[in-house]
Scaffold this motif. Structure first.
Motif, mmCIF file in Angstrom:
data_model
loop_
_atom_site.group_PDB
_atom_site.id
_atom_site.type_symbol
_atom_site.label_atom_id
_atom_site.label_comp_id
_atom_site.label_asym_id
_atom_site.label_seq_id
_atom_site.Cartn_x
_atom_site.Cartn_y
_atom_site.Cartn_z
ATOM 1 N N GLN A 1 0.179 -21.865 -87.041
ATOM 2 C CA GLN A 1 0.894 -23.543 -86.537
ATOM 3 C C GLN A 1 0.757 -24.682 -87.954
ATOM 4 N N LYS A 2 -0.498 -24.595 -88.342
ATOM 5 C CA LYS A 2 -0.216 -25.712 -89.041
ATOM 6 C C LYS A 2 0.200 -25.722 -90.437
ATOM 7 N N LEU A 3 0.983 -24.690 -90.648
ATOM 8 C CA LEU A 3 1.920 -24.135 -91.762
ATOM 9 C C LEU A 3 3.355 -24.416 -91.002
ATOM 10 N N TYR A 4 3.740 -24.277 -89.685
ATOM 11 C CA TYR A 4 4.447 -24.547 -89.084
ATOM 12 C C TYR A 4 4.903 -26.163 -89.449
ATOM 13 N N GLN A 5 3.892 -26.728 -88.048
ATOM 14 C CA GLN A 5 4.103 -28.203 -88.882
ATOM 15 C C GLN A 5 4.817 -28.842 -89.650
ATOM 16 N N LEU A 6 3.611 -28.180 -91.402
ATOM 17 C CA LEU A 6 4.579 -28.374 -92.995
ATOM 18 C C LEU A 6 5.678 -27.890 -93.758
ATOM 19 N N ASP A 7 6.061 -27.173 -92.305
ATOM 20 C CA ASP A 7 7.249 -26.582 -92.731
ATOM 21 C C ASP A 7 7.777 -25.621 -93.768
ATOM 22 N N ILE A 8 6.244 -24.829 -93.346
ATOM 23 C CA ILE A 8 6.433 -24.227 -94.767
ATOM 24 C C ILE A 8 6.302 -22.399 -94.276
ATOM 25 N N PRO A 9 7.406 -21.606 -94.232
ATOM 26 C CA PRO A 9 6.992 -19.876 -93.102
ATOM 27 C C PRO A 9 5.448 -19.349 -93.710
ATOM 28 N N SER A 10 5.140 -18.823 -92.990
ATOM 29 C CA SER A 10 3.704 -17.261 -93.380
ATOM 30 C C SER A 10 4.277 -16.095 -92.866
ATOM 31 N N ILE A 11 3.608 -15.410 -92.995
ATOM 32 C CA ILE A 11 3.726 -13.994 -92.553
ATOM 33 C C ILE A 11 2.768 -13.187 -91.448
ATOM 34 N N HIS A 12 2.834 -13.354 -90.650
ATOM 35 C CA HIS A 12 2.339 -12.752 -89.195
ATOM 36 C C HIS A 12 2.181 -11.024 -89.515
ATOM 37 N N ALA A 13 0.737 -10.465 -90.472
ATOM 38 C CA ALA A 13 0.623 -8.817 -90.697
ATOM 39 C C ALA A 13 -0.481 -8.666 -91.207
ATOM 40 N N PRO A 14 -0.466 -7.020 -90.862
ATOM 41 C CA PRO A 14 -2.052 -6.885 -91.193
ATOM 42 C C PRO A 14 -3.180 -7.390 -92.054
ATOM 43 N N MET A 15 -4.298 -7.435 -91.775
ATOM 44 C CA MET A 15 -5.726 -8.320 -92.271
ATOM 45 C C MET A 15 -6.192 -6.851 -93.562
ATOM 46 N N GLU B 1 -2.863 -31.185 -99.140
ATOM 47 C CA GLU B 1 -2.228 -32.408 -100.039
ATOM 48 C C GLU B 1 -1.300 -31.402 -101.161
ATOM 49 N N ARG B 2 -2.387 -30.749 -101.783
ATOM 50 C CA ARG B 2 -2.292 -29.265 -103.032
ATOM 51 C C ARG B 2 -1.781 -28.230 -103.112
ATOM 52 N N PHE B 3 -1.558 -28.222 -101.703
ATOM 53 C CA PHE B 3 -0.999 -27.005 -101.354
ATOM 54 C C PHE B 3 1.034 -26.770 -100.897
ATOM 55 N N VAL B 4 0.782 -28.255 -100.572
ATOM 56 C CA VAL B 4 2.355 -28.959 -99.756
ATOM 57 C C VAL B 4 3.120 -28.519 -101.086
ATOM 58 N N GLN B 5 2.230 -29.126 -102.510
ATOM 59 C CA GLN B 5 2.773 -29.250 -103.715
ATOM 60 C C GLN B 5 2.927 -27.760 -104.316
ATOM 61 N N HIS B 6 2.354 -26.723 -104.226
ATOM 62 C CA HIS B 6 2.176 -25.426 -104.526
ATOM 63 C C HIS B 6 1.889 -24.654 -103.329
#
Length: 299
Positions: free
Chosen positions: A117-131, A97-102
């Motif tokens: 995949q969770k972020l995809y459900q929230l319509d928020i992009p994310s970066i597939h990259a080295p850790m 809930e708070r993440f979606v707000q910020h």
């Protein structure tokens, strides 16, 4: 419409957690120093260096670090320490809930595909990259990831052995680790594959197991829905005895003709040193010329 997190600038705060495998301070010291050299500040999760079996602490501890990072209002990014296994065990214990707000950038791959995949459900992009554990051997991809975080959209070009491709393909990029995608089929984290560009990669799997996962994509109708399949690195593939009678690439070429999707092989993304970052959830354009593919962002 996807909600892109804010771009990073000097002195911005990056949080470091491990929702999956255990890590030690010496494994992260180089990567943390590298982020500091770029002018970023970092904070580590309370339980980052805890260990229970192969995990970075108990399920409750890892979920607590994830919740802390998701709720943080000052930080601009959450960079995962490593993959392994265990992220899925954290999901039932956290609120978004708070993440979606910020919203902030989440960076990682492999087991972190659960969060992508969770972020995809929230319509928020994310970066597939080295850790963070991989910074020393993957300096160029890490620099490219930092450029993405700062709002600079690097293109990626590679040679593909696939033939009969159109000159241009446009669509939304989804996907990640094939084993994780397979494990989330039929759950609330399953993806919408309709007319998407699906990316897959994997590591240390038996050839027949990869074949079985690919057949699931076929038999379930997913390969009829996507417009393109981008195949990244499949490293350390193990053969059974007797071995499979065909290669992964040959099987995918057969399936692409049967299901009529575009197949692009040899993407330099996955469990390799040259693990180019990609923004999942973004709209991309693939330009193909002389068996070379260039990926550009449209967002």
């Amino acid at each position: 419409m996807m909600l892109f997190p804010p771009n990073l600038k000097k002195n911005d705060l990056i949080l470091i957690i491990s929702p999956a495998g255990a890590v030690s301070p010496c494994q992260l010291s180089y990567g943390i120093s590298y982020l500091h050299d770029f002018g970023f500040r970092t904070e580590e999760g309370q339980y980052l260096y805890h260990q229970e079996g192969p995990f970075a602490g108990t399920d409750k501890e890892r979920a607590s670090d994830l919740q802390w990072a998701l709720d943080h209002t000052e930080a601009k990014a959450i960079w995962m320490a490593r993959g392994g296994y265990g992220t899925i065990k954290c999901l039932p214990k956290v609120s978004w809930e708070r993440f979606v707000q910020h919203p902030k950038w989440i960076i990682g791959f492999s087991d972190i595909t659960v969060l992508h995949q969770k972020l995809y459900q929230l319509d928020i992009p994310s970066i597939h990259a080295p850790m963070i554990t991989q910074f020393q051997e993957a300096k160029a991809p890490v620099d490219q990831t930092i450029n993405l975080l700062k709002g600079e959209r690097n293109s990626i070009t590679w040679k593909t052995s696939t033939i009969s491709l159109p000159k241009e393909i446009v669509g939304q990029l989804i996907g990640g680790n094939l084993s994780i995608i397979q494990s989330l089929r039929g759950t609330s984290l399953d993806l919408d594959y309709e007319d998407k560009i699906l990316f897959i990669e994997d590591v240390d799997e038996y050839h027949y197991h990869i074949d079985r996962m690919v057949e699931n994509l076929s038999y379930s109708g997913i390969l009829d829905k996507i417009n393109t399949l981008i195949v990244g690195s499949f490293t350390m593939i193990r053969e059974g005895n007797p071995p499979m009678p065909y290669s992964l690439e040959d099987n995918l070429k057969r399936l692409s003709q049967y299901h009529n999707f575009h197949l692009i092989l040899d993407a330099p993304i996955g469990h390799i040193e040259e693990n180019h970052p990609i923004i999942l959830g973004s709209n991309i354009k693939l330009s193909i010329e002389d068996q070379k593919v260039t990926l550009n962002y449209m967002d």
